[in-house]
Write a protein that holds these residues in place. Sequence first.
Motif, PDB file in Angstrom:
ATOM      1  N   TRP A   1      -5.351   4.871  -0.092  1.00 25.67           N
ATOM      2  CA  TRP A   1      -5.133   3.682   1.029  1.00 25.67           C
ATOM      3  C   TRP A   1      -6.377   2.976   1.165  1.00 25.67           C
TER       4      TRP A   1
ATOM      5  N   LEU B   1       0.740   4.038  -2.675  1.00 26.30           N
ATOM      6  CA  LEU B   1       0.219   5.065  -2.419  1.00 26.30           C
ATOM      7  C   LEU B   1       1.065   6.509  -2.653  1.00 26.30           C
TER       8      LEU B   1
ATOM      9  N   GLY C   1      -7.213  -1.940  -6.237  1.00 29.56           N
ATOM     10  CA  GLY C   1      -6.364  -2.817  -5.976  1.00 29.56           C
ATOM     11  C   GLY C   1      -6.296  -4.286  -6.367  1.00 29.56           C
TER      12      GLY C   1
ATOM     13  N   THR D   1      -5.831  -3.388   2.094  1.00 32.29           N
ATOM     14  CA  THR D   1      -7.278  -3.686   2.210  1.00 32.29           C
ATOM     15  C   THR D   1      -7.600  -5.084   1.628  1.00 32.29           C
TER      16      THR D   1
ATOM     17  N   SER E   1       0.685  -1.216   0.095  1.00 28.85           N
ATOM     18  CA  SER E   1      -0.064  -0.151   0.014  1.00 28.85           C
ATOM     19  C   SER E   1       0.650   1.197  -0.069  1.00 28.85           C
TER      20      SER E   1
ATOM     21  N   PRO F   1      -2.938  -4.509  -2.062  1.00 29.12           N
ATOM     22  CA  PRO F   1      -2.654  -3.536  -0.859  1.00 29.12           C
ATOM     23  C   PRO F   1      -3.212  -4.048   0.263  1.00 29.12           C
TER      24      PRO F   1
ATOM     25  N   THR G   1      -5.331  -1.625   9.604  1.00 29.61           N
ATOM     26  CA  THR G   1      -5.608  -1.191   8.155  1.00 29.61           C
ATOM     27  C   THR G   1      -5.892   0.397   8.093  1.00 29.61           C
TER      28      THR G   1
END
Length: 279
Positions: free
Chosen positions: A209, A79, A215, A227, A75, A225, A253
């Motif tokens: 995020w 990001l 993702g 999540t 992530s 990522p 998370t």
Amino acid sequence: MGRVGLYVFLLISALYFIAPLYVIVGTSMKTMAEIRWGDMLALPESFNVQYWQHAWSSSCTGLNCDGLQAGFWNSVRILIPSVLLSVFIGALNGYALSFWRPRGANFLMAILVCGAFIPYQVLLYPLVRITNALDVYGSLQGIVLVHLIFSLPMTTLIFRNYYLTLPQELFKAARVDGAGFWRIFTSIVLPLSIPMLAVATILQVTNIWNDFLLGLIFAGKENLPMTVQLNNIVNSQLAERTYNTDMAATLLTAAVPLLVYFFSGKYFVRGIASGAVKG
């Protein structure tokens, strides 16, 4: 009497938002025996972080049991370039469409605004074909490109609306002094854009995020990522549902956007008040 009513309303509102967080934090520190007792509001008998450690380093996300840590670094890798590119190009677009006004600027802006309201699901298949043709599907470059595409309408709109509130005399005086496109942008416009840079960065950090769908589809199995890894942890349990680990993984998370808002919320409010939603 009115002041008392206001305080009561604020207290109820605070409890409404704090209660779920209290339950999640408390559950993440309870043993499964305590959870099975069924009292969600009871404090844990002992405050330990072993389930947080398990969620971070050894919970199973499918075939692998190395926790959320791999998803966290994925992530971060997604990001940073996504936020930097989307904020910079959004500022550049807003600057060009508000000060330089090329031919068809209003039409281009209308297209961008319409793009901000198109559901992701409508564009998924075309983007899969495009990224596959560019040979970036399932790669870090591919997911960054997709985030950039979906971010540009909103970031462009934010910066354009803000730049329309700036004095046009600054721009005209700079052109009379011989400053060109890039000199005006870097020396005048960007230093005046600090409030909007904060707003756009906070929005982008939160959106990127917290993303799951893009993702899952575009990042590839090596770049999933946090999540997506959280979803895998929750859905990889075949026997007893370990709610304590699930809650700990959820908090881990959500930690990054929560910390961003906690430490920079005042800048977000200042930016909004400075003209992010005007125009």
